[in-house]
Design a protein around this motif. Structure first.
Motif, short mmCIF file in Angstrom:
data_model
loop_
_atom_site.label_atom_id
_atom_site.label_comp_id
_atom_site.label_asym_id
_atom_site.label_seq_id
_atom_site.Cartn_x
_atom_site.Cartn_y
_atom_site.Cartn_z
N VAL A 150 -41.64 33.34 54.62
CA VAL A 150 -40.77 32.39 55.33
C VAL A 150 -41.47 31.03 55.43
O VAL A 150 -40.84 29.98 55.21
CB VAL A 150 -40.39 32.92 56.71
CG1 VAL A 150 -39.62 31.87 57.51
CG2 VAL A 150 -39.55 34.19 56.59
N GLY A 151 -42.75 31.06 55.75
CA GLY A 151 -43.50 29.80 55.83
C GLY A 151 -43.54 29.07 54.50
O GLY A 151 -43.45 27.83 54.45
N THR A 152 -43.65 29.83 53.42
CA THR A 152 -43.66 29.22 52.08
C THR A 152 -42.31 28.61 51.75
O THR A 152 -42.22 27.52 51.17
CB THR A 152 -44.06 30.27 51.03
OG1 THR A 152 -45.34 30.83 51.38
CG2 THR A 152 -44.16 29.65 49.65
N LEU A 153 -41.23 29.31 52.12
CA LEU A 153 -39.90 28.75 51.90
C LEU A 153 -39.73 27.43 52.66
O LEU A 153 -39.16 26.46 52.13
CB LEU A 153 -38.83 29.75 52.36
CG LEU A 153 -38.58 30.96 51.47
CD1 LEU A 153 -37.66 31.95 52.18
CD2 LEU A 153 -37.97 30.55 50.13
N LYS A 154 -40.21 27.40 53.88
CA LYS A 154 -40.08 26.18 54.69
C LYS A 154 -40.90 25.04 54.08
O LYS A 154 -40.45 23.88 54.08
CB LYS A 154 -40.48 26.46 56.13
CG LYS A 154 -39.49 27.36 56.86
CD LYS A 154 -39.91 27.62 58.30
CE LYS A 154 -38.87 28.47 59.01
NZ LYS A 154 -39.27 28.79 60.42
N TRP A 155 -42.08 25.36 53.57
CA TRP A 155 -42.89 24.33 52.90
C TRP A 155 -42.14 23.80 51.68
O TRP A 155 -42.08 22.59 51.45
CB TRP A 155 -44.24 24.90 52.48
CG TRP A 155 -45.08 23.91 51.72
CD1 TRP A 155 -45.92 22.96 52.25
CD2 TRP A 155 -45.13 23.75 50.30
NE1 TRP A 155 -46.48 22.23 51.24
CE2 TRP A 155 -46.03 22.68 50.04
CE3 TRP A 155 -44.52 24.40 49.23
CZ2 TRP A 155 -46.31 22.26 48.75
CZ3 TRP A 155 -44.80 23.97 47.93
CH2 TRP A 155 -45.69 22.91 47.70
N LEU A 156 -41.59 24.72 50.89
CA LEU A 156 -40.84 24.31 49.71
C LEU A 156 -39.69 23.40 50.07
O LEU A 156 -39.43 22.38 49.40
CB LEU A 156 -40.29 25.55 48.99
CG LEU A 156 -41.13 26.18 47.89
CD1 LEU A 156 -40.55 27.52 47.48
CD2 LEU A 156 -41.24 25.25 46.68
N GLY A 157 -38.98 23.74 51.15
CA GLY A 157 -37.81 22.98 51.53
C GLY A 157 -38.10 21.64 52.15
O GLY A 157 -37.19 20.81 52.29
N SER A 158 -39.36 21.39 52.50
CA SER A 158 -39.69 20.12 53.16
C SER A 158 -40.78 19.31 52.47
O SER A 158 -40.78 18.08 52.56
CB SER A 158 -40.12 20.39 54.61
OG SER A 158 -41.29 21.20 54.64
N GLU A 159 -41.69 19.97 51.77
CA GLU A 159 -42.86 19.27 51.23
C GLU A 159 -42.93 19.26 49.70
O GLU A 159 -43.58 18.39 49.13
CB GLU A 159 -44.15 19.92 51.77
CG GLU A 159 -44.26 19.95 53.29
CD GLU A 159 -44.31 18.57 53.90
OE1 GLU A 159 -44.82 17.63 53.24
OE2 GLU A 159 -43.83 18.40 55.05
N ALA A 160 -42.33 20.21 49.06
CA ALA A 160 -42.45 20.29 47.60
C ALA A 160 -41.58 19.25 46.91
O ALA A 160 -40.61 18.75 47.50
CB ALA A 160 -42.05 21.69 47.13
N PRO A 161 -41.90 18.91 45.66
CA PRO A 161 -40.97 18.08 44.90
C PRO A 161 -39.62 18.79 44.83
O PRO A 161 -39.52 20.00 44.96
CB PRO A 161 -41.63 18.00 43.51
CG PRO A 161 -43.07 18.31 43.75
CD PRO A 161 -43.10 19.28 44.89
N GLY A 162 -38.58 18.01 44.61
CA GLY A 162 -37.25 18.59 44.53
C GLY A 162 -36.41 18.22 45.73
O GLY A 162 -36.79 17.38 46.56
N ARG A 163 -35.26 18.85 45.84
CA ARG A 163 -34.38 18.54 46.96
C ARG A 163 -33.66 19.81 47.43
O ARG A 163 -33.48 20.77 46.69
CB ARG A 163 -33.33 17.49 46.56
CG ARG A 163 -32.41 17.93 45.44
CD ARG A 163 -31.36 16.86 45.13
NE ARG A 163 -30.50 17.25 44.02
CZ ARG A 163 -29.44 18.05 44.15
NH1 ARG A 163 -29.11 18.53 45.34
NH2 ARG A 163 -28.71 18.36 43.09
N GLY A 164 -33.27 19.79 48.67
CA GLY A 164 -32.45 20.86 49.20
C GLY A 164 -33.23 22.05 49.71
O GLY A 164 -34.44 22.18 49.54
N VAL A 165 -32.50 22.95 50.35
CA VAL A 165 -33.07 24.17 50.90
C VAL A 165 -33.57 25.05 49.75
O VAL A 165 -32.95 25.14 48.70
CB VAL A 165 -32.02 24.93 51.74
CG1 VAL A 165 -32.55 26.26 52.23
CG2 VAL A 165 -31.56 24.05 52.90
N ALA A 166 -34.70 25.69 49.96
CA ALA A 166 -35.33 26.48 48.90
C ALA A 166 -34.54 27.75 48.61
O ALA A 166 -33.84 28.31 49.46
CB ALA A 166 -36.76 26.84 49.30
N CYS A 167 -34.71 28.24 47.38
CA CYS A 167 -34.20 29.53 46.95
C CYS A 167 -35.39 30.46 46.72
O CYS A 167 -36.54 30.04 46.78
CB CYS A 167 -33.41 29.37 45.65
SG CYS A 167 -32.06 28.17 45.73
#
Length: 281
Positions: A150-167
């Motif tokens: 869950v923490g990794t998903l939240k990082w993806l959705g806020s800090e990683a390149p890209g846009r939008g909520v993570a899959c």
């Protein structure tokens, strides 16, 4: 040599249920047949090389809540990454190996930002010995592992390149993780794609799922398929949007092209096209 379905079923017991040791597998199949199943992946050629001009890819360690961290491998399109969807790639029970990193690069080449996480990070990371990796996976604390996901998903959705909520897309053990993340991640997960994964452990929690799910099943995978009906009934009752596909004639792990005996190119290509379509909606 000819690999029979009985051999593949025994290999599945060895790799996934823990009911058969490597020594027992060799004793029952004979050394040549067992090694043909175990070692074929060692010579597999990646579908997308790390040097592919379409992508950039490198190891990455990200911070998680509570002072924890997640090692992994971040792959992204060389151009257009800022507008690309984001996906967490979750490995099989062998940990973050070369095949899983290749899958992340395939996503990047298809226009998706992919972070292939190493869920064995708390245990020191994925070892080269796959038998040891399986043992380490089995010893993980499941609630802590889900929290890390869950923490990794939240990082993806806020800090990683890209846009939008993570899959999230997971395979085998990782497919089961996708289902467990779905009931725990809330709005942090947009789409979950589970390849031949066990259902969420707590079916009573299925109404908490906010994501849309895509469930890929192998027609010959009786072990996982037996678990599917109660899960799908719970999803239907909770009005969780999902699509379930059965690939007739395919074995568990049909997407893994490093296992010649179980890889099914037609099933893998069709499931991949459906996965990409789901991530990009």
């Amino acid at each position: 040599m000819h690999i029979t379905q009985q051999m593949i079923d025994l290999y599945d017991q060895y790799t996934h249920t823990g009911s058969l040791s490597r020594r027992e597998l060799i004793a029952r199949l004979g050394g040549v047949a067992a090694l043909a199943l175990i070692e074929a992946r060692a010579t597999a050629v990646p579908k997308v090389a790390a040097t592919d001009a379409r992508i950039t890819a490198a190891p990455r360690t990200i911070p998680l809540p509570g002072g924890r961290s997640m090692k992994g491998y971040l792959a992204q399109p060389r151009t257009g990454a800022a507008e690309a969807p984001r996906v967490l790639v979750i490995h099989e029970n062998r940990g973050l190996n070369e095949h899983t990193m290749d899958v992340a690069r395939r996503f990047a080449a298809a226009g998706v930002v992919a972070f292939a996480a190493d869920f064995l990070t708390p245990a020191g990371g994925t070892p080269t010995d796959e038998d040891k990796a399986r043992d380490m996976i089995g010893a993980l604390d499941r609630p802590a592992t889900i929290a890390d996901g869950v923490g990794t998903l939240k990082w993806l959705g806020s800090e990683a390149p890209g846009r939008g909520v993570a899959c999230a897309v997971g395979f085998c053990w990782g497919g089961g993780m996708v289902n467990d993340l779905a009931v725990n991640a809330g709005d942090a997960l947009r789409v979950g794609v589970a390849y031949y994964g066990a259902p969420a452990a707590d079916l009573a929690a299925v109404p908490a799922i906010k994501a849309r799910l895509v469930l890929h099943y192998a027609g010959l995978d009786t072990r996982i398929n037996a678990m599917a009906p109660p899960y799908q009934d719970a999803l239907t009752a909770a009005e969780v949007p999902f699509a379930a596909y059965v690939y007739e004639g395919a074995n568990h792990a049909f997407n893994n092209d490093t296992s010649e005996a179980r890889y099914n190119e037609a099933a893998a290509n069709l499931a991949w096209s459906r996965t990409l379509a789901a991530l990009k909606i």
